[in-house]
Design an enzyme around this catalytic site. Sequence first.
Site, PDB file in Angstrom:
ATOM      1  N   TYR A 145       0.857  -1.184   0.000  1.00 10.61           N
ATOM      2  CA  TYR A 145       0.000   0.000   0.000  1.00 10.61           C
ATOM      3  C   TYR A 145       0.889   1.229   0.000  1.00 10.61           C
ATOM      4  O   TYR A 145       1.852   1.305   0.781  1.00 10.61           O
ATOM      5  CB  TYR A 145      -0.891  -0.007   1.245  1.00 10.61           C
ATOM      6  CG  TYR A 145      -1.721   1.244   1.463  1.00 10.61           C
ATOM      7  CD1 TYR A 145      -1.422   2.118   2.512  1.00 10.61           C
ATOM      8  CD2 TYR A 145      -2.798   1.548   0.638  1.00 10.61           C
ATOM      9  CE1 TYR A 145      -2.187   3.263   2.724  1.00 10.61           C
ATOM     10  CE2 TYR A 145      -3.571   2.687   0.854  1.00 10.61           C
ATOM     11  CZ  TYR A 145      -3.254   3.543   1.896  1.00 10.61           C
ATOM     12  OH  TYR A 145      -4.008   4.670   2.123  1.00 10.61           O
ATOM     13  N   ASP A 240       9.368   2.684  -1.312  1.00 11.93           N
ATOM     14  CA  ASP A 240       8.419   3.366  -0.428  1.00 11.93           C
ATOM     15  C   ASP A 240       8.822   3.020   1.003  1.00 11.93           C
ATOM     16  O   ASP A 240       8.485   1.954   1.516  1.00 11.93           O
ATOM     17  CB  ASP A 240       6.991   2.905  -0.738  1.00 11.93           C
ATOM     18  CG  ASP A 240       5.982   3.544   0.200  1.00 11.93           C
ATOM     19  OD1 ASP A 240       4.764   3.410  -0.053  1.00 11.93           O
ATOM     20  OD2 ASP A 240       6.395   4.168   1.194  1.00 11.93           O
ATOM     21  N   LYS A 268       5.634   9.329   8.131  1.00 15.75           N
ATOM     22  CA  LYS A 268       5.579   8.829   9.505  1.00 15.75           C
ATOM     23  C   LYS A 268       6.706   9.382  10.384  1.00 15.75           C
ATOM     24  O   LYS A 268       6.668  10.541  10.801  1.00 15.75           O
ATOM     25  CB  LYS A 268       5.518   7.303   9.498  1.00 15.75           C
ATOM     26  CG  LYS A 268       4.245   6.769   8.783  1.00 15.75           C
ATOM     27  CD  LYS A 268       4.164   5.274   8.806  1.00 15.75           C
ATOM     28  CE  LYS A 268       3.086   4.765   7.873  1.00 15.75           C
ATOM     29  NZ  LYS A 268       1.729   4.828   8.446  1.00 15.75           N
TER      30      LYS A 268
HETATM   31  P1  KE4 Z   1      -0.147   8.484   4.562  1.00 19.67           P
HETATM   32  O1  KE4 Z   1      -0.747   9.202   3.380  1.00 19.67           O
HETATM   33  O2  KE4 Z   1      -1.171   7.705   5.358  1.00 19.67           O
HETATM   34  O3  KE4 Z   1       0.714   9.396   5.437  1.00 19.67           O
HETATM   35  O4  KE4 Z   1       0.905   7.409   3.987  1.00 19.67           O
HETATM   36  C1  KE4 Z   1       0.462   6.469   3.040  1.00 19.67           C
HETATM   37  C2  KE4 Z   1       1.408   5.290   3.072  1.00 19.67           C
HETATM   38  C3  KE4 Z   1       2.366   5.161   2.084  1.00 19.67           C
HETATM   39  N1  KE4 Z   1       3.241   4.139   2.082  1.00 19.67           N
HETATM   40  C4  KE4 Z   1       3.220   3.208   3.076  1.00 19.67           C
HETATM   41  C5  KE4 Z   1       4.216   2.083   3.035  1.00 19.67           C
HETATM   42  C6  KE4 Z   1       2.263   3.294   4.112  1.00 19.67           C
HETATM   43  O5  KE4 Z   1       2.255   2.351   5.095  1.00 19.67           O
HETATM   44  C7  KE4 Z   1       1.347   4.347   4.124  1.00 19.67           C
HETATM   45  C8  KE4 Z   1       0.274   4.480   5.197  1.00 19.67           C
HETATM   46  N2  KE4 Z   1       0.214   3.419   6.133  1.00 19.67           N
HETATM   47  C9  KE4 Z   1      -1.102   3.195   6.733  1.00 19.67           C
HETATM   48  C10 KE4 Z   1      -1.077   1.972   7.637  1.00 19.67           C
HETATM   49  N3  KE4 Z   1      -0.088   1.009   7.357  1.00 19.67           N
HETATM   50  C11 KE4 Z   1      -1.547   4.401   7.478  1.00 19.67           C
HETATM   51  C12 KE4 Z   1      -2.700   4.168   8.421  1.00 19.67           C
HETATM   52  C13 KE4 Z   1      -3.971   4.723   7.879  1.00 19.67           C
HETATM   53  O6  KE4 Z   1      -4.236   4.605   6.654  1.00 19.67           O
HETATM   54  O7  KE4 Z   1      -4.717   5.284   8.699  1.00 19.67           O
END
Ligand code: KE4
Length: 438
Positions: A145, A240, A268
């Site tokens: 993701y 990523d 993060k």
């Molecule tokens: P954000 O747009 O949520 O800051 O990041 C997206 C993203 C991109 N790449 C990776 C590998 C990620 O894990 C994420 C977001 N992770 C999720 C949970 N694993 C965020 C939690 C959520 O969606 O509330």
Amino acid sequence: MAQDAISEALYERAQALIPGGVNSPVRSCRSVGASPFFVKRAAGCRLEDEDGHIYIDYVGSWGPMILGHAHPEVVEAVRFAATQGMSYGIPCRLEVALAEKVVSMVPSMDMVRMVNSGTEATMSAIRLARGYTGRPKIVKFDGCYHGHSDCLLVKGGSGLATLGIPGSPGVPPEVVAHTVSVPYNDVEAVEAVMKAHGDAVAAVIVEPVAGNMGTVLPKPDFLPALRRLCDTYGSVLIFDEVITGFRLAPGGAQERFGVRPDLTCLGKIIGGGLPVGAYGGRRDIMEKVAPVGDVYQAGTLSGNPLAMAAGLATLKVLSTPGIYASLEEKGAALEAGLREASRIAGVPVTVNRIGSMGTAFFTDSEVKDFAAALQADTAAYAQFFRHMRSCGVYLAPSQFESFFVSTAHTQEDLDRTAEAALESFRVVKEKCAKKMKV
Ligand code: KE4
């Protein structure tokens, strides 16, 4: 009064105004048959909810809180920054300082652009790769993701996997027509795609350690094969590292596995809990970004001084000698505790762990890709999650997410977690045995 009365009342109000009562789907706890609690405060590795319940936190805001909540140096940095103004929309020294710190820690980054989320980082990196190569196609991996930008919402992990949505309504077919998704760790599948389409592939984007199908580690030949194939076909290799960046090593997974991508996406931890994403890498590619180049990307709050201050303070603390060795020890202790508890309880789980991140899959099979992760018993995981929460231990509310250990977790916390896990595995055994797939 009911033991969760305040959270329940807040949830009721929230659901009337916010879709699902949450500002991000996976927080809804729907996939684990629970309702979310509402946090009142957090400090160190502990959360306190509005009804006064205390939890040992292994979600850490989905990764950012590697130093634990309300770390004094981070809080002071943000407090002071706020007294100097909340946002300028004009360059400030904190942006330069964080850029210098990031570039000094991440081996492949000559240049970096700050954005406000991981989604923005990957969306921008994809556009940049397409602008740099003049090619349309993107290769990604099932179960990975990369945020919710349209062209990447295909067979995602994280919320999509949990909610079972293969892609999403609202994404026109033509937008994902150039996105190919293949099984993670499957070198032959990638080789076949590149052989067929390599000259049209702008980028291969991968989580170097997957965190969004649960934690899945790369096989030894996987990342080197992606590097080789991108070199052969002139495609951009994008790591990523939104989860793994600054988590697995100062330089993230690329430092740990010794494979250099052309572009890296961060999020993060880089923001220390405030909204920061970033993308960066080879200078010849990054100089295609506006205003130097013609690949457009922008953001009102990009480089926000408070967020820069939080990120900089976090990375400075993470640069303390011995901190990653300590995170490794704590991660290993948590893994050992979970393994021993599941063994005693007679509930087979597969624990994938690296450094301070991992997942306990409710299956006795190896989990090396998304198809294998989907075989896990999500009902058993949901039962485990609910009982662990009743024991005061907060895990990710999804089988397809990772747990995160912070520098704030103590041996006592880890011991308590192992005790709660033994009790919770026994409940799973009792309640799910007849239905368990293993
Ligand atoms: P954000 O747009 O949520 O800051 O990041 C997206 C993203 C991109 N790449 C990776 C590998 C990620 O894990 C994420 C977001 N992770 C999720 C949970 N694993 C965020 C939690 C959520 O969606 O509330």
